[in-house]
Design an enzyme around this catalytic site. Structure first.
Site, PDB file in Angstrom:
ATOM      1  CE  LYS A 230       3.324  42.464  38.755  1.00  0.00           C
ATOM      2  NZ  LYS A 230       4.596  42.455  39.518  1.00  0.00           N
TER       3      LYS A 230
ATOM      4  CG  ASP B  17       9.419  47.189  43.565  1.00  0.00           C
ATOM      5  OD1 ASP B  17       8.142  47.478  43.550  1.00  0.00           O
ATOM      6  OD2 ASP B  17      10.046  46.773  43.217  1.00  0.00           O
TER       7      ASP B  17
ATOM      8  CE1 TYR C 163      12.387  41.765  36.645  1.00  0.00           C
ATOM      9  CE2 TYR C 163       9.854  42.235  37.076  1.00  0.00           C
ATOM     10  CZ  TYR C 163      11.172  42.128  36.198  1.00  0.00           C
ATOM     11  OH  TYR C 163      11.043  42.552  34.987  1.00  0.00           O
TER      12      TYR C 163
HETATM   13  C1  LIG Z   1       6.035  43.104  38.767  1.00  0.00           C
HETATM   14  C2  LIG Z   1       7.052  43.853  39.367  1.00  0.00           C
HETATM   15  C3  LIG Z   1       7.595  44.716  38.964  1.00  0.00           C
HETATM   16  C4  LIG Z   1       7.586  45.284  37.477  1.00  0.00           C
HETATM   17  O1  LIG Z   1       6.347  45.597  37.152  1.00  0.00           O
HETATM   18  P1  LIG Z   1       5.997  45.716  35.451  1.00  0.00           P
HETATM   19  O2  LIG Z   1       4.616  46.389  35.513  1.00  0.00           O
HETATM   20  O3  LIG Z   1       5.997  44.399  35.002  1.00  0.00           O
HETATM   21  O4  LIG Z   1       6.957  46.568  34.760  1.00  0.00           O
HETATM   22  C5  LIG Z   1       8.430  45.625  39.815  1.00  0.00           C
HETATM   23  N1  LIG Z   1       8.806  45.227  41.174  1.00  0.00           N
HETATM   24  C6  LIG Z   1       8.082  44.307  41.557  1.00  0.00           C
HETATM   25  C7  LIG Z   1       7.856  44.143  43.052  1.00  0.00           C
HETATM   26  C8  LIG Z   1       7.239  43.583  40.897  1.00  0.00           C
HETATM   27  O5  LIG Z   1       6.460  42.622  41.555  1.00  0.00           O
END
Ligand SMILES: *Cc1c(COP(=O)(O)O)cnc(C)c1O
Length: 419
Positions: free
Chosen positions: A267, A239, A144
């Site tokens: 995060k 990511d 994701y």
């Molecule tokens: C949480 C997450 C996102 C999205 O971040 P948001 O702040 O919720 O938009 C993208 N990539 C990864 C790997 C994530 O865990």
């Protein structure tokens, strides 16, 4: 456990907010329950509006590596309150934040702050396309990357939970730019690059997947992604929105010794406030406006409150490298107390109990889990004051605020589960 105030609030919320929540997984639908409404948090514990107390393994879905209300983060926020909450103009702390990020993650030579992980991945993909002059993106099933249109193809997290393979509202033309491949298969990547040689702008990957549950990269996998992309002139995007500053100070790229071209963060780097970032090679990031022709902007980007919290977080982690050892040993202990009949995946402070025999190495294998049994486990734990992510396909997060006592209680409750 009585949660009548939460239930009342949830009914009110559902009248006005889709599903009663501002992000889908929070609604607890896949675990056959309704969510406690939270009143406050302290360290590793959270308290709901009915006065119930829980040990928190969600940590706001990853950001709270130091637990709730860490004093250094609160102090940083208080300093900003006396100055002003937003200027839309450069501030000293943004420079310090950029220095903190590039200092910790050497592959990031230049960095741009945004407000969420989604914005970070969306921007990184645009930059990769602008830089390479190519349109296609490779992603992996069950990974994701936020709710970016072209990346909501075979995505994990809430989409895995809700069983939405694709979303409505994304033009087919956008999906056509995305090639979704199984995670941990080097062969699949080789094949895609043979079929689309010279047309793939980037491979975007969660170097440790958190969003189909925790799934680590197999030995040699990330190395192969690095090698194949470099050979073809495509960019490798890590990511690290979830793994950055979590699985190691320098993220998964430090842990596994790989240097991606671009990295996305979120995060943890916000310390509990909305911050995302993307960055990487200087020659690539130099193409971002106003230096170059690739446009990306944000009214609240670099927001003083958010940056202050993030900077306090990164400074604390830099000054306390022992946090990471502690998270490893807490992770070890909490996983040792797993319930019967599960397959355990853990990397550092991220872990998942998959309700199946395992091994879980990709989305196909993750999907084999007994989600009904997970739902029973989830409710069993919640009623014993253990707050896990309400889905089989999410990672649990430890924070440095978790105590031995928390772990003992968690293990005791988990071992108790016979369902
Ligand atoms: C949480 C997450 C996102 C999205 O971040 P948001 O702040 O919720 O938009 C993208 N990539 C990864 C790997 C994530 O865990």
């Amino acid at each position: 456990m009585i949660r009548s105030t939460s239930e009342t609030l949830f009914r009110r919320a559902q009248e006005l907010i889709p599903g009663g929540v501002n992000s889908p997984v929070r609604a607890f639908r896949s675990v056959g329950s309704s969510p406690p409404f939270l009143a406050r948090g302290e360290g590793s514990h959270i308290f709901d509006v009915d006065g119930n107390e829980y040990i928190d393994y969600v940590g706001s879905w990853g950001p709270l590596l130091l637990g709730h209300r860490h004093p250094e983060i609160l102090a940083a926020l208080e300093r900003v309150l006396s100055i002003g909450t937003s200027f839309g103009a450069p501030t000293e702390q943004e420079v310090e934040m950029a220095e903190a990020i590039t200092g910790a993650v050497p592959s990031i030579e230049m960095v741009r702050l945004v407000n969420s992980g989604t914005e970070a991945t969306m921007s990184a993909i645009r930059v990769a396309r602008g830089f390479t002059g190519r349109d296609l993106t490779v992603k992996f099933e069950g990974c994701y990357h936020g709710h970016v249109d072209s990346l909501l193809v075979k995505a994990g997290s809430g989409l895995a939970t809700l069983g939405i393979a694709d979303t409505q509202g994304v033009p087919q033309a956008f999906c056509d730019t995305t090639i979704a491949l199984p995670y941990n298969s080097v062969d699949a990547v080789e094949q895609a690059f043979r079929a689309h040689a010279g047309r793939i702008a980037a491979v975007i990957v969660e170097p440790v997947v958190g969003n189909m549950g925790c799934v680590p990269p197999q030995a040699g996998y990330l190395e192969a992604l690095r090698e194949i992309t470099a050979r073809d002139g495509a960019l490798l995007i890590f990511d690290e929105v979830m793994t950055g500053f979590r699985v190691a100070f320098g993220g998964a790229q430090q842990r596994y010794g790989i240097r991606p071209d671009l990295t996305t963060l979120g995060k943890v780097i916000g310390g509990g406030l909305p911050v995302g970032a993307y960055g990487g090679r200087r020659d690539i990031m130099s193409r971002v406006a106003p230096m170059g022709p690739i446009y990306q902007a944000g009214t609240l980007s670099g927001n003083p409150l958010a940056v202050a919290a993030g900077l306090a977080m990164l400074r604390h982690l830099k000054a306390h490298p022992e946090v990471y050892q502690r998270l490893e040993s807490l992770g070890d202990e909490v996983c040792a107390g797993h319930p019967p009949g599960v397959s355990v995946n853990r990397v550092g402070s991220m872990f998942t109990f998959f309700f199946q025999d395992g091994p879980v190495t990709d989305w196909e294998s993750a999907k084999r889990s007994d989600t009904a049994r997970f739902g029973r486990f989830f409710r069993h734990m919640l009623d014993r004051g253990i707050y896990l992510a309400p889905s089989q396909f999410e990672a649990a997060f430890l924070s440095a605020a978790h105590t031995e006592e928390d772990i003992r209680k968690t293990a005791a409750a988990a071992r108790d589960f016979a369902g």
